[in-house]
Structures are given as structure tokens and as C-alpha cells.
Design a protein around this motif. Structure first.
Motif, mmCIF file in Angstrom:
data_model
loop_
_atom_site.group_PDB
_atom_site.id
_atom_site.type_symbol
_atom_site.label_atom_id
_atom_site.label_comp_id
_atom_site.label_asym_id
_atom_site.label_seq_id
_atom_site.Cartn_x
_atom_site.Cartn_y
_atom_site.Cartn_z
ATOM 1 N N ASP A 1 -58.471 -21.022 31.963
ATOM 2 C CA ASP A 1 -57.571 -19.872 32.081
ATOM 3 C C ASP A 1 -56.811 -19.592 30.786
ATOM 4 O O ASP A 1 -56.065 -18.637 30.693
ATOM 5 C CB ASP A 1 -56.547 -20.100 33.212
ATOM 6 C CG ASP A 1 -57.193 -20.059 34.577
ATOM 7 O OD1 ASP A 1 -58.325 -19.537 34.681
ATOM 8 O OD2 ASP A 1 -56.582 -20.555 35.538
ATOM 9 N N TRP A 2 -56.977 -20.424 29.794
ATOM 10 C CA TRP A 2 -56.273 -20.311 28.524
ATOM 11 C C TRP A 2 -56.573 -18.996 27.824
ATOM 12 O O TRP A 2 -55.715 -18.392 27.213
ATOM 13 C CB TRP A 2 -56.655 -21.498 27.643
ATOM 14 C CG TRP A 2 -56.161 -21.419 26.240
ATOM 15 C CD1 TRP A 2 -54.930 -21.792 25.786
ATOM 16 C CD2 TRP A 2 -56.881 -20.941 25.107
ATOM 17 N NE1 TRP A 2 -54.852 -21.568 24.432
ATOM 18 C CE2 TRP A 2 -56.040 -21.044 23.998
ATOM 19 C CE3 TRP A 2 -58.153 -20.429 24.926
ATOM 20 C CZ2 TRP A 2 -56.427 -20.664 22.723
ATOM 21 C CZ3 TRP A 2 -58.547 -20.054 23.667
ATOM 22 C CH2 TRP A 2 -57.688 -20.170 22.578
ATOM 23 N N GLY A 3 -57.809 -18.557 27.903
ATOM 24 C CA GLY A 3 -58.235 -17.348 27.206
ATOM 25 C C GLY A 3 -59.734 -17.352 27.054
ATOM 26 O O GLY A 3 -60.448 -17.902 27.883
ATOM 27 N N ASN A 4 -60.232 -16.787 25.970
ATOM 28 C CA ASN A 4 -61.667 -16.720 25.729
ATOM 29 C C ASN A 4 -62.110 -17.937 24.923
ATOM 30 O O ASN A 4 -61.808 -18.044 23.737
ATOM 31 C CB ASN A 4 -62.016 -15.428 24.974
ATOM 32 C CG ASN A 4 -63.506 -15.279 24.774
ATOM 33 O OD1 ASN A 4 -64.289 -15.827 25.536
ATOM 34 N ND2 ASN A 4 -63.882 -14.545 23.749
ATOM 35 N N ILE A 5 -62.818 -18.851 25.555
ATOM 36 C CA ILE A 5 -63.311 -20.050 24.887
ATOM 37 C C ILE A 5 -64.757 -19.794 24.487
ATOM 38 O O ILE A 5 -65.589 -19.458 25.334
ATOM 39 C CB ILE A 5 -63.182 -21.280 25.806
ATOM 40 C CG1 ILE A 5 -61.705 -21.502 26.076
ATOM 41 C CG2 ILE A 5 -63.864 -22.489 25.191
ATOM 42 C CD1 ILE A 5 -61.353 -22.616 26.974
ATOM 43 N N ASP A 6 -65.046 -19.922 23.190
ATOM 44 C CA ASP A 6 -66.399 -19.603 22.729
ATOM 45 C C ASP A 6 -67.221 -20.828 22.355
ATOM 46 O O ASP A 6 -68.420 -20.717 22.103
ATOM 47 C CB ASP A 6 -66.375 -18.603 21.574
ATOM 48 C CG ASP A 6 -65.528 -19.059 20.414
ATOM 49 O OD1 ASP A 6 -65.171 -20.245 20.351
ATOM 50 O OD2 ASP A 6 -65.228 -18.219 19.558
ATOM 51 N N LEU B 1 -65.137 -26.374 32.278
ATOM 52 C CA LEU B 1 -63.793 -26.765 31.852
ATOM 53 C C LEU B 1 -62.852 -26.770 33.046
ATOM 54 O O LEU B 1 -63.037 -26.009 34.004
ATOM 55 C CB LEU B 1 -63.278 -25.784 30.799
ATOM 56 C CG LEU B 1 -64.015 -25.821 29.465
ATOM 57 C CD1 LEU B 1 -63.585 -24.647 28.600
ATOM 58 C CD2 LEU B 1 -63.758 -27.131 28.752
ATOM 59 N N PRO B 2 -61.795 -27.600 32.992
ATOM 60 C CA PRO B 2 -60.806 -27.587 34.073
ATOM 61 C C PRO B 2 -60.136 -26.216 34.142
ATOM 62 O O PRO B 2 -60.027 -25.513 33.127
ATOM 63 C CB PRO B 2 -59.797 -28.659 33.668
ATOM 64 C CG PRO B 2 -60.311 -29.304 32.440
ATOM 65 C CD PRO B 2 -61.491 -28.553 31.950
ATOM 66 N N PRO B 3 -59.667 -25.811 35.332
ATOM 67 C CA PRO B 3 -59.077 -24.473 35.490
ATOM 68 C C PRO B 3 -57.939 -24.168 34.517
ATOM 69 O O PRO B 3 -57.869 -23.062 33.984
ATOM 70 C CB PRO B 3 -58.567 -24.466 36.933
ATOM 71 C CG PRO B 3 -59.365 -25.521 37.622
ATOM 72 C CD PRO B 3 -59.706 -26.549 36.572
ATOM 73 N N ASP B 4 -57.048 -25.147 34.247
ATOM 74 C CA ASP B 4 -55.928 -24.867 33.345
ATOM 75 C C ASP B 4 -56.394 -24.609 31.920
ATOM 76 O O ASP B 4 -55.743 -23.906 31.159
ATOM 77 C CB ASP B 4 -54.875 -25.979 33.389
ATOM 78 C CG ASP B 4 -55.423 -27.347 33.029
ATOM 79 O OD1 ASP B 4 -56.620 -27.597 33.267
ATOM 80 O OD2 ASP B 4 -54.650 -28.170 32.509
ATOM 81 N N VAL B 5 -57.543 -25.130 31.543
ATOM 82 C CA VAL B 5 -58.085 -24.879 30.212
ATOM 83 C C VAL B 5 -58.885 -23.577 30.213
ATOM 84 O O VAL B 5 -58.764 -22.765 29.295
ATOM 85 C CB VAL B 5 -58.968 -26.056 29.735
ATOM 86 C CG1 VAL B 5 -59.652 -25.724 28.433
ATOM 87 C CG2 VAL B 5 -58.133 -27.321 29.593
#
Length: 149
Positions: free
Chosen positions: A123-128, A117-121
Motif C-alpha cells: 500500500d506504500w505506493g508504486n513498487i517497481d 509483499l505484505p499489505p502495509d508495504v
């Protein structure tokens, strides 16, 4: 048929682990989802199941699907119309949805699954999970239109 029996055994083990009773209604609802490739709505499932379970209420189907989704036994596929559709397929896949007839088709895209994923995405949080939903007009609907889109 063997795959259905295997999934039913898994289903029963998962239910027991989650503290859920394995009832005939729950088993029939789950097995119908396993057999289905069309990502049915609760209403469609209810219609199909009433043949074998004439006393099954639509409310029971809704509550059972919500319970199954909560415990990770099935997945809910949200459409643009905010209409919940359900599936019991957990192999990595994505969805194509026809805007005209509502048909949902599964597809695999291993290359996409491996892309970071791109860094800004990220860094959003925990993507599962990552899921792609592509909307358009299916080939069958295109063939039925007087003019091609």
C-alpha cells in the motif's frame, strides 16, 4: 563473445532511441561492464579502460555511468559503505556482499521473486522492483581469518 556483440547492438539501439551518441568511450565502458562479474566501481572501470583508452578521464567514466543508469542501460548497486558499484546484468537476481572484502556476488531466488509483499508495504505506493541484499563474510574471507566467526 557473441553475447557481447549482441548486447553491443542492443546498446547502440537503446542509445539512439534515447538520443545519445554512440562514442567509442561509451561503447568501451558498456562492454567492460558486460564482461565484468565483480560489480566494479567507477574507479575500477577507469583503471581497466585506461589500457585501451589512455586519455579517458575518471570524470568521463562517472558521467557516462550516471547517464547509462539514468537511461536504464546499467544498474547501480549501492553498498552499505555508500560506494556505488555497477552492473549490466538485467536478469532477475539479488546480491550477497562481503563486509570484509567488499566482494559482491549475484544469486537467484525465484521463490522470493514470486512472493507477494505484505499489505502495509504494497500500500506504500508504486513498487517497481524487489531486491534483496544480504551482508556477511564470504567463504574466502572466513578461510583467511585466524578464528572462524
Amino acid at each position: 563473445m557473441e553475447a557481447l556483440q549482441e548486447k553491443s547492438v542492443d546498446f547502440e539501439a537503446i542509445c539512439r532511441k534515447a538520443g545519445l551518441k554512440v562514442t567509442r568511450q561509451r561503447l568501451e565502458i558498456y562492454q567492460e561492464l558486460v564482461r565484468s562479474t565483480d560489480h566494479p566501481t567507477a574507479e575500477a572501470l577507469h583503471r581497466r579502460l585506461r589500457r585501451n583508452l589512455p586519455n579517458l578521464s575518471l570524470d568521463t567514466v562517472y558521467r557516462t555511468l550516471a547517464t547509462f543508469a539514468h537511461h536504464g542501460l546499467i544498474s547501480r548497486v549501492e553498498t552499505a559503505e555508500s560506494l556505488s558499484r555497477f552492473e549490466a546484468t538485467f536478469a532477475r537476481h539479488h546480491h550477497l556482499i562481503c563486509r570484509r572484502c567488499g566482494k559482491i556476488s549475484d544469486f537467484s531466488w525465484p521463490h522470493l521473486d514470486d512472493v507477494s509483499l505484505p499489505p502495509d508495504v504494497s500500500d506504500w505506493g508504486n513498487i517497481d522492483s524487489k531486491n534483496i541484499v544480504i551482508y556477511g563474510i564470504c567463504g574466502q574471507c572466513l578461510n583467511e581469518l585466524p578464528e572462524k566467526i
